[in-house]
Design a protein around this motif. Structure first.
Motif, mmCIF file in Angstrom:
data_model
loop_
_atom_site.group_PDB
_atom_site.id
_atom_site.type_symbol
_atom_site.label_atom_id
_atom_site.label_comp_id
_atom_site.label_asym_id
_atom_site.label_seq_id
_atom_site.Cartn_x
_atom_site.Cartn_y
_atom_site.Cartn_z
ATOM 1 N N PRO A 100 47.890 44.863 64.856
ATOM 2 C CA PRO A 100 49.221 44.596 64.285
ATOM 3 C C PRO A 100 49.298 43.339 63.409
ATOM 4 O O PRO A 100 49.923 43.371 62.346
ATOM 5 C CB PRO A 100 50.104 44.441 65.519
ATOM 6 N N HIS A 101 48.651 42.241 63.834
ATOM 7 C CA HIS A 101 48.697 41.041 62.999
ATOM 8 C C HIS A 101 48.079 41.329 61.626
ATOM 9 O O HIS A 101 48.509 40.795 60.606
ATOM 10 C CB HIS A 101 47.909 39.892 63.636
ATOM 11 N N GLU A 102 47.041 42.178 61.624
ATOM 12 C CA GLU A 102 46.335 42.475 60.367
ATOM 13 C C GLU A 102 47.149 43.378 59.450
ATOM 14 O O GLU A 102 47.027 43.297 58.226
ATOM 15 C CB GLU A 102 44.977 43.108 60.680
ATOM 16 N N GLU A 103 47.968 44.254 60.026
ATOM 17 C CA GLU A 103 48.853 45.063 59.182
ATOM 18 C C GLU A 103 49.741 44.127 58.367
ATOM 19 O O GLU A 103 50.030 44.372 57.198
ATOM 20 C CB GLU A 103 49.727 45.990 60.035
ATOM 21 N N CYS A 104 50.168 43.051 59.016
ATOM 22 C CA CYS A 104 51.004 42.062 58.319
ATOM 23 C C CYS A 104 50.179 41.251 57.322
ATOM 24 O O CYS A 104 50.686 40.852 56.274
ATOM 25 C CB CYS A 104 51.686 41.143 59.334
ATOM 26 N N ALA A 105 48.905 41.017 57.648
ATOM 27 C CA ALA A 105 48.029 40.293 56.718
ATOM 28 C C ALA A 105 47.802 41.123 55.456
ATOM 29 O O ALA A 105 47.781 40.588 54.344
ATOM 30 C CB ALA A 105 46.702 39.956 57.394
ATOM 31 N N VAL A 106 47.651 42.436 55.621
ATOM 32 C CA VAL A 106 47.485 43.320 54.455
ATOM 33 C C VAL A 106 48.753 43.283 53.597
ATOM 34 O O VAL A 106 48.690 43.148 52.373
ATOM 35 C CB VAL A 106 47.173 44.777 54.901
ATOM 36 N N GLU A 107 49.903 43.356 54.255
ATOM 37 C CA GLU A 107 51.170 43.292 53.515
ATOM 38 C C GLU A 107 51.265 41.960 52.755
ATOM 39 O O GLU A 107 51.669 41.926 51.586
ATOM 40 C CB GLU A 107 52.350 43.444 54.478
ATOM 41 N N ALA A 108 50.871 40.879 53.418
ATOM 42 C CA ALA A 108 50.925 39.563 52.770
ATOM 43 C C ALA A 108 49.999 39.526 51.559
ATOM 44 O O ALA A 108 50.347 38.963 50.516
ATOM 45 C CB ALA A 108 50.541 38.461 53.770
ATOM 46 N N ALA A 109 48.812 40.139 51.689
ATOM 47 C CA ALA A 109 47.850 40.164 50.573
ATOM 48 C C ALA A 109 48.435 40.928 49.385
ATOM 49 O O ALA A 109 48.354 40.478 48.229
ATOM 50 C CB ALA A 109 46.536 40.806 51.030
ATOM 51 N N VAL A 110 49.043 42.081 49.677
ATOM 52 C CA VAL A 110 49.622 42.897 48.601
ATOM 53 C C VAL A 110 50.774 42.146 47.931
ATOM 54 O O VAL A 110 50.898 42.135 46.703
ATOM 55 C CB VAL A 110 50.093 44.266 49.166
ATOM 56 N N GLN A 111 51.596 41.465 48.737
ATOM 57 C CA GLN A 111 52.722 40.714 48.162
ATOM 58 C C GLN A 111 52.225 39.552 47.297
ATOM 59 O O GLN A 111 52.804 39.282 46.241
ATOM 60 C CB GLN A 111 53.615 40.163 49.283
ATOM 61 N N LEU A 112 51.166 38.857 47.740
ATOM 62 C CA LEU A 112 50.638 37.743 46.948
ATOM 63 C C LEU A 112 50.206 38.233 45.569
ATOM 64 O O LEU A 112 50.474 37.583 44.551
ATOM 65 C CB LEU A 112 49.454 37.076 47.669
ATOM 66 N N VAL A 113 49.539 39.381 45.528
ATOM 67 C CA VAL A 113 49.074 39.915 44.243
ATOM 68 C C VAL A 113 50.254 40.419 43.407
ATOM 69 O O VAL A 113 50.286 40.229 42.188
ATOM 70 C CB VAL A 113 48.018 41.027 44.472
ATOM 71 N N GLU A 114 51.241 41.004 44.058
ATOM 72 C CA GLU A 114 52.435 41.443 43.313
ATOM 73 C C GLU A 114 53.133 40.254 42.657
ATOM 74 O O GLU A 114 53.615 40.344 41.533
ATOM 75 C CB GLU A 114 53.425 42.141 44.265
#
Lengths: 255, 317
Positions: free
Chosen positions: A37-51
């Protein structure tokens, strides 16, 4: 901005976890899989940083060939590239895992350039070693803070927030940086149909992992004994309210 | 054997969890403790009261506030100079983080969240928690200096008065380590928090919507408690993650936990199991939460909770 997010394939949270008869592994016969679960949020954070800041996001995992599923899930959410460090057999210990991931990152960066931000989950949902991200950061000589629930980019530095007993601690970290992310930093999106289709075409780079075994060896797994509790049924429906409030008075909760 | 405990404190205020690691260390051997920064110098008496015989007071300008890298580096240098048999902390956020840094610096294994420790001349045999405590693992730790954390709440803190002597230690820290030291704090608004509330009214998928929490809020208000929720609720965006009870949320320990419309996945249960009493309200009498609870009401929470609110108001107008 170049962002890397490291994930682990684990049995999907929510299901009852059974152990194989030899006590060596979780019985996965009837389980679905997900990333922690923490990593699902890390993936979301990565996608948002690039956006928000441009660049590209890469997802990396060390795990069985089937972990391709978690890499493609990340791709379906907007991650651009995927890297698999395939292993066969039981989980690697934390030291060995960190060595392999650190070496792989060094090899990738030698070709494509340094990652500005490397994200891990705070800890894996299953084995909970609380250390792989920190070991990787130390090996790469980069700053690292765990428990991160907020990320803001300010020029060449990154402001990170961490929840503590007294409130939120704030860290100003220079990039490149490594962060251990906690669930709650964001609400992960769901994949779109278009994202799912695109994820099937993403090339997953395979990097054979290296790394000597560390000093922690799993011997056996078991489930703690359930506390035998006979549930007292206070009643059915709204008519049970009086019995509930009697109980609250008895426990001293309602003064 | 000599065991060094890394003391967790926040600008001089001792984290009570540290005393659990001290109690665990006493079972292994003679207990030394390391305190980071001058603000922690005053902790000697508290540590001595729990059986610490030597307090190593680590002083450096970079140890004024918490920084995982600076704490890890300073501790690693102290450990290299002392060569203890083991280094122990409590498995809190900071405890696990600092021990992981030490493990990385010394290139030594670190075992997180142990519940049983069998010290030996060869490899140590440990029991540790997985899946937030819903699974246990026996493992062997082979290392010159054993690094481990003790699962929070696995060992009870206990007093064992001793007289402690103090020794100063000055590590050599690179100025660059200032990069990961706390620069600011946003204090939480005063009031009852989920982790310390005496009453928690939890809602799950069965609540159905953000608005569905209104009666739960009302009941929490009447009982001096707070509202909590399951992961399904935060995943649906109905409530903020700060309200989430469970493995990846907050661990609670109230006098009573109302679990309303919560099926009771194991990851939720491990966050709620320290509650003194659990009352489940659920339409499904076979739900995990109901079979594990102390008390249950079988019925629709949307009818049961308002009825409880009305009854409390009737008795305490």
């Amino acid at each position: 901005m170049r962002v890397l997010v490291c994930v682990k394939r684990v049995p999907a949270p929510g299901a009852r976890i059974n152990i194989t008869p030899d006590g060596q592994a979780v019985d996965t016969a009837f389980l679905g899989f997900a990333m922690s679960p923490h990593e699902e949020c890390a993936v979301e954070a990565a996608v948002q940083l690039v956006e928000q800041h441009g660049g590209e996001a890469t997802v990396l995992t060390l795990g069985p060939a089937e972990a391709d599923e978690q890499l493609r899930y990340a791709a379906s959410l907007g991650v651009d590239k995927a890297v698999l460090l395939p292993i066969v057999g039981p989980d690697w210990d934390p030291q060995r895992t960190a060595r392999a991931i650190g070496d792989a990152i060094t090899a990738i960066e030698a070709v494509d350039g340094a990652f500005d931000v490397i994200l891990f989950g705070n800890e894996s949902a299953d084995s909970g070693g609380f250390q792989v991200g920190i070991r990787v950061a130390r090996a790469l000589a980069r700053p690292v803070v765990n428990g991160i629930k907020g990320i803001e980019i300010h020029g060449a530095s990154l402001r990170a927030g961490r929840e503590a007993d007294a409130g939120m601690e704030v860290y100003d970290l220079p990039m490149p940086v490594v962060l251990g992310v906690k669930e709650g930093i964001n609400l992960p999106r769901y994949p779109t149909l278009k994202g799912r289709l695109a994820s099937k075409k993403v090339a997953v780079a395979q990097v054979p992992p290296t790394g000597e075994q560390g000093g922690q060896r799993m011997v056996t797994l078991w489930q703690p004994a359930e506390q035998a509790s006979a549930t007292v049924i206070l009643g059915n429906g709204p008519e049970a309210a009086a019995a509930v409030v009697d109980l609250l008075e008895e426990l001293g909760v309602l003064k | 054997m000599n065991v060094l405990v890394i003391v967790e404190h926040d600008r001089g205020t001792l984290s009570p969890a540290t005393l659990e690691a001290v109690a665990a260390a006493r079972q292994i051997g003679s207990v030394h403790a390391a305190t980071m920064g001058t603000a922690a110098d005053a902790l000697v008496e508290q540590l001595a009261a729990h059986g610490v015989s030597v307090v190593h007071q680590v002083h450096h300008d970079l140890l004024g506030d918490y920084g995982p890298e600076a704490w890890g580096e300073a501790a690693a240098q102290l450990i290299s100079s002392l060569s203890p048999d083991a280094v122990v902390a409590t498995g809190t956020d900071r405890g696990n983080e600092v021990l992981a840094h030490i493990g990385a610096i010394l290139d030594a294994p670190m075992v997180a969240n142990c519940t049983e420790i069998e010290a030996a001349d060869g490899p140590w045999r440990l029991v540790r928690t997985r899946w937030g405590g819903s699974l246990l693992e026996r493992c062997e730790l082979t290392a010159t200096i054993k690094l481990l954390t003790v699962a929070h709440h696995a060992v009870e803190a206990s007093e064992a008065p001793a007289s402690a002597r103090t020794v100063g230690f000055s590590p050599v820290l690179d100025p660059s380590l200032a990069r990961s030291i706390v620069v600011d704090r946003v204090e939480r608004a005063a009031g009852v928090t989920l982790a310390t509330a005496p009453v928690v009214i939890g809602g799950g998928r069965g609540v159905g919507s953000p608005e569905g929490f209104a009666p739960l809020e009302e009941l929490a208000g009447l009982l001096g408690g707070v509202v909590g929720c399951s992961r399904a609720v935060t995943n649906n965006g109905w409530r903020n993650h700060t309200d989430q009870v469970g493995q990846t949320g907050t661990r609670i320990a109230p006098d009573i936990y109302f679990a309303c419309g919560i099926s009771g996945a194991i990851q939720h249960w491990v966050g709620a199991m320290a509650s003194k009493k659990i009352l489940a309200i659920n339409t499904d009498s076979e739900a995990n939460m109901v079979t594990r609870a102390d008390y249950a009401v079988i019925g629709d929470l949307h009818k049961v909770v308002p009825a409880i609110v009305a009854e409390v108001r009737r008795r305490r107008p």
